[in-house]
Design a protein around this motif. Structure first.
Motif, mmCIF file in Angstrom:
data_model
loop_
_atom_site.group_PDB
_atom_site.id
_atom_site.type_symbol
_atom_site.label_atom_id
_atom_site.label_comp_id
_atom_site.label_asym_id
_atom_site.label_seq_id
_atom_site.Cartn_x
_atom_site.Cartn_y
_atom_site.Cartn_z
ATOM 1 N N LEU A 1 0.832 -1.213 0.000
ATOM 2 C CA LEU A 1 0.000 0.000 0.000
ATOM 3 C C LEU A 1 0.860 1.255 0.000
ATOM 4 C CD1 LEU A 1 -2.843 -1.059 2.456
ATOM 5 C CD2 LEU A 1 -3.001 -0.745 -0.017
ATOM 6 N N VAL B 1 -6.060 -5.343 1.378
ATOM 7 C CA VAL B 1 -5.203 -4.598 0.452
ATOM 8 C C VAL B 1 -5.998 -4.170 -0.777
ATOM 9 C CG1 VAL B 1 -3.187 -4.750 -1.079
ATOM 10 C CG2 VAL B 1 -3.068 -5.696 1.225
ATOM 11 N N GLU C 1 -8.207 -1.249 0.087
ATOM 12 C CA GLU C 1 -7.464 0.000 0.213
ATOM 13 C C GLU C 1 -7.007 0.523 -1.150
ATOM 14 O OE1 GLU C 1 -6.691 1.974 2.904
ATOM 15 O OE2 GLU C 1 -8.178 0.761 3.932
ATOM 16 N N ILE C 2 -6.572 -0.388 -2.025
ATOM 17 C CA ILE C 2 -6.143 0.027 -3.366
ATOM 18 C C ILE C 2 -7.297 0.698 -4.093
ATOM 19 C CG2 ILE C 2 -5.479 -0.813 -5.665
ATOM 20 C CD1 ILE C 2 -3.719 -2.896 -4.304
#
Length: 448
Positions: free
Chosen positions: A37, A62, A65-66
């Motif tokens: 990240l 992940v 969040e991406i």
């Protein structure tokens, strides 16, 4: 083009990096989700290959969040066969594809080559569709009411605070841009995603700083608050704003003044403040993560955007809007969608809301050759979803038949690989093939 590989197995990172570099792209690697990240924030990759099982935060987190940091990033998940259900969950959350370990490097290289073409097309799509982003589509009573409210709010020559609440992908940013569009396209519209910026950098991004304010401040920098003066400041994912920064933001809203970091001069600030969150801020207040006084200040005009599953009458108008948009951008001529697809789209829960629907139509249209969207164009993760219930008009057996046929063709009728992909036994798959009288048009024999 930039590609990120996140996997805790060094051999996989290395072999993927060597093969991906042959495609002429910049490759970055990380052995943990946290490191990955950090690279996403700094390098903003076009494609990310992420292992589902990672030390620390999971690959699913992940991915989430991406999609907040860079929604256009194409994410491919890799996993072991035992975790295929997690991979399907990832697909519903916005992942483009997934591979199971052990995988063939040649197979994944071919897939990345195709994905690179998709990524290039997506960049052109993003450029070409900017003019359509401010269209707020919907005919449900809830959306009609929201349209009326934002038109009235935006037409007033008065700056206030508006809090947009709703699930991720429900259209909060589109509403924000609609308000700015009504106020006038010439006024500044400044947006910051609080979840995409490390909390240590949020203050300098918002307030700016004077030369010499800290060791790296070689020159003075104008902050986003300053740039938004006399316009619209959009604080996206406000629930992720650093708690210490919230007190400073409250002062800006109350006194209409601010200072750069390291500065002595107080500057005036007049702007409409739009805040958006998919978190329950009342729960965040109880947990000590959000200031109650800031919440009341931001919540002068609350607007709640219902999820797409709660306003199904908006689904087809949105589909038609996206088709029209991509027809122009991709020079396509899609004229209609089949009744089966309409029924499936209305029945599916759309956990990713409008963003997921938009991505599905985009993916379909990039590869579509004729002028009608049919059942075989619908992604398998939607066809196989549990939310598609029996009491709807379409034939569930037809959905199952098409899903099996697509999986068989994809795997060249290899029974073992197909059964693994579908998550069923070889015996069950053979029974389904016999039940639906499926034929391999390329061969009379099954390849095992």
């Amino acid at each position: 083009m930039k590609l990120l590989i996140v996997d805790d197995e060094k051999s996989i990172r290395l072999s993927l990096k060597i093969n991906m570099k042959k495609l002429g792209i910049d490759v970055f690697t990380a052995e943990s989700g946290e490191e990955g990240l950090d690279i996403v924030r700094k390098k903003m990759p076009n494609i990310a290959i992420v292992d589902i099982k990672l030390p620390g935060i999971s690959g699913i987190d992940v991915l989430k969040e991406i999609k907040q940091i860079k929604p256009s990033c194409i994410v491919i998940m890799i996993t072991y066969l035992s975790d295929v259900k997690l991979a399907v969950k990832a697909m519903k959350m916005g992942a483009y594809d997934y591979f199971t370990k052990p995988f063939s490097l040649s197979e994944i290289s071919r897939s990345i080559e195709e994905t690179l073409e998709y990524a290039k097309t997506k960049i052109e799509i993003d450029k070409g569709s900017r003019d359509n982003q401010v269209k707020f589509i919907g005919q449900s009573p809830e959306i009609v009411k929201i349209k009326e409210n934002i038109k009235e709010i935006a037409s007033m020559k008065y700056n206030t605070c508006i809090l947009l609440e709703g699930e991720s992908g429900s259209g909060k940013e589109v509403i924000a841009k609609s308000i700015q569009s009504i106020k006038g396209d010439t006024i500044p519209f400044i947006s910051i995603n609080c979840a995409a910026i490390p909390k240590t950098l949020q203050e300098s991004e918002l307030f700016g700083y004077e030369k010499g304010a800290f060791s790296d401040a070689k020159n003075a920098k104008e902050g986003l608050i300053e740039r938004a003066n006399n316009g619209v400041l959009f604080l996206d994912e406000i629930g992720d704003m650093d708690i210490s920064l919230q007190a400073k933001m409250l002062r800006v809203l109350q006194e209409k003044k601010f200072r750069r970091i390291g500065g002595l001069e107080e500057m005036d600030f007049k702007a409409t403040i739009l805040s958006a969150t998919n978190k329950d801020l009342k729960e965040e207040i109880e947990a000590g993560n959000f200031r109650k006084d800031l919440y009341f200040r931001l919540n002068i005009i609350p607007i709640y955007i219902p999820p797409l599953r709660k306003r199904r009458e908006d689904i087809i108008p949105l589909v038609q809007h996206f088709i029209e948009n991509y027809n122009n951008v991709l020079n396509k001529n899609i004229e209609s969608i089949s009744k089966e697809v309409v029924d499936i789209f209305k029945s599916y829960l759309w956990p990713g809301n409008i963003r997921e629907l938009k991505n599905v139509i985009e993916r379909i249209m990039i590869f579509k050759k004729d002028n009608k969207i049919t059942l075989e164009d619908v992604p398998k993760e939607i066809l196989e979803d549990d939310s598609i219930e029996e009491n709807h008009h379409y034939n569930l057996e037809l959905v199952e038949e098409n899903a099996i046929k697509k999986a068989l063709d994809k795997n060249n009728w290899n029974i073992t690989r197909t059964s693994e992909e579908l998550g069923v036994s070889r015996i069950t798959l053979r029974r389904k093939i016999e039940k639906y009288n499926l034929k391999n048009i390329k061969s009379d024999n099954f390849c095992n």
